[in-house]
Motif scaffolding. Structure first.
Motif, PDB file in Angstrom:
ATOM      1  N   ASN A 144       0.826  -1.221   0.000  1.00 45.67           N
ATOM      2  CA  ASN A 144       0.000   0.000   0.000  1.00 45.67           C
ATOM      3  C   ASN A 144       0.856   1.266   0.000  1.00 45.67           C
ATOM      4  N   ASN A 147       2.458   1.729  -3.421  1.00 49.46           N
ATOM      5  CA  ASN A 147       1.509   2.260  -4.409  1.00 49.46           C
ATOM      6  C   ASN A 147       1.172   3.728  -4.155  1.00 49.46           C
ATOM      7  N   GLU A 148       1.175   4.149  -2.891  1.00 48.23           N
ATOM      8  CA  GLU A 148       0.970   5.569  -2.571  1.00 48.23           C
ATOM      9  C   GLU A 148       2.131   6.407  -3.116  1.00 48.23           C
ATOM     10  N   ARG A 150       4.190   5.562  -5.494  1.00 43.63           N
ATOM     11  CA  ARG A 150       4.175   5.487  -6.961  1.00 43.63           C
ATOM     12  C   ARG A 150       3.133   6.468  -7.530  1.00 43.63           C
ATOM     13  N   LYS A 151       1.977   6.532  -6.880  1.00 44.01           N
ATOM     14  CA  LYS A 151       0.908   7.421  -7.342  1.00 44.01           C
ATOM     15  C   LYS A 151       1.380   8.885  -7.310  1.00 44.01           C
ATOM     16  N   THR A 157       0.281   1.325 -10.653  1.00 45.08           N
ATOM     17  CA  THR A 157       0.433   0.512  -9.437  1.00 45.08           C
ATOM     18  C   THR A 157       1.502  -0.546  -9.666  1.00 45.08           C
ATOM     19  N   GLU A 159       1.229  -3.664  -9.193  1.00 43.64           N
ATOM     20  CA  GLU A 159       0.632  -4.815  -9.883  1.00 43.64           C
ATOM     21  C   GLU A 159       0.612  -4.595 -11.403  1.00 43.64           C
TER      22      GLU A 159
END
Length: 199
Positions: A144, A147-148, A150-151, A157, A159
């Motif tokens: 999580n 992904n934060e 990366r965003k 994401t 994945e």
């Protein structure tokens, strides 16, 4: 652009790198260990870029233009046999104006160094073959959080990135390592040899 001749030189170094990579793809030799010719080219490119950096500082877009600055970035990413040079470039990037490109480049380079030093990566940018013969993200802290982060950099994401990386490996005909454990030992010995880890 303040240094057109230097810009041209950096682009030439990058072109030589990509030409050799294409050659290895054609021969189906990409992904099967660190090719000796490629390592030698990466070292030579890093040494020449280091001389340029000592002369003009980090080759930013303002100094050498967009194409050459991106080319310099590729050379730094591939300078994996030169830990001190890669760490020097992280320091320089940290003190460069933080536009989106610099932030992204810093994320990739920070992750790459972390992986070589056997620490967890923060952005999930570094992949390698796993025991199942699949390309997977190398060690990271928390999905999580990754992904934060990366965003915040406008990256897909982890994945989604994993699917893209695996697809590209298929398209490039990259060969899965035949002996996973042997390869792991070889990588560790190489990391020790070039100075990423001590023991």
């Amino acid at each position: 652009m303040n240094y057109p001749e230097i810009a041209h030189k950096i682009i030439q170094l990058k072109d030589a790198d990509l030409a050799l990579r294409d050659e290895l793809i054609q021969k189906g030799q990409l992904g099967n260990g660190y090719n000796t010719d490629m390592e030698q080219l990466h070292i030579k490119n890093a040494e020449q870029l280091n001389e340029i950096i000592n002369l003009i500082g980090y080759p930013t877009i303002e100094k050498v233009g967009h194409e050459a600055s991106e080319a310099a970035w590729l050379i730094i990413q591939h300078a994996i046999s030169k830990p001190d040079f890669m760490k020097k470039c992280v320091q320089l990037l940290q003190h460069t104006d933080h536009n989106d490109t610099v932030k992204l480049n810093l994320a990739y380079l920070t992750d790459r160094i972390a992986v070589f030093e056997e620490r967890q990566q923060l952005y999930g940018t570094q992949f390698d073959w796993d025991a199942n013969g699949e390309l997977s993200p190398q060690a990271y802290d928390d999905l999580n959080k990754i992904n934060e982060r990366r965003k915040a950099l406008d990256l897909p994401t982890l994945e989604e990135q994993t699917q893209m990386i695996r697809q590209r490996a298929k398209e490039e005909n990259q060969s899965t390592p035949t002996d996973f454990e042997k390869r792991k030992k070889e990588i560790r010995a190489w990391k020790k040899k070039v100075g990423w880890i001590k023991n």
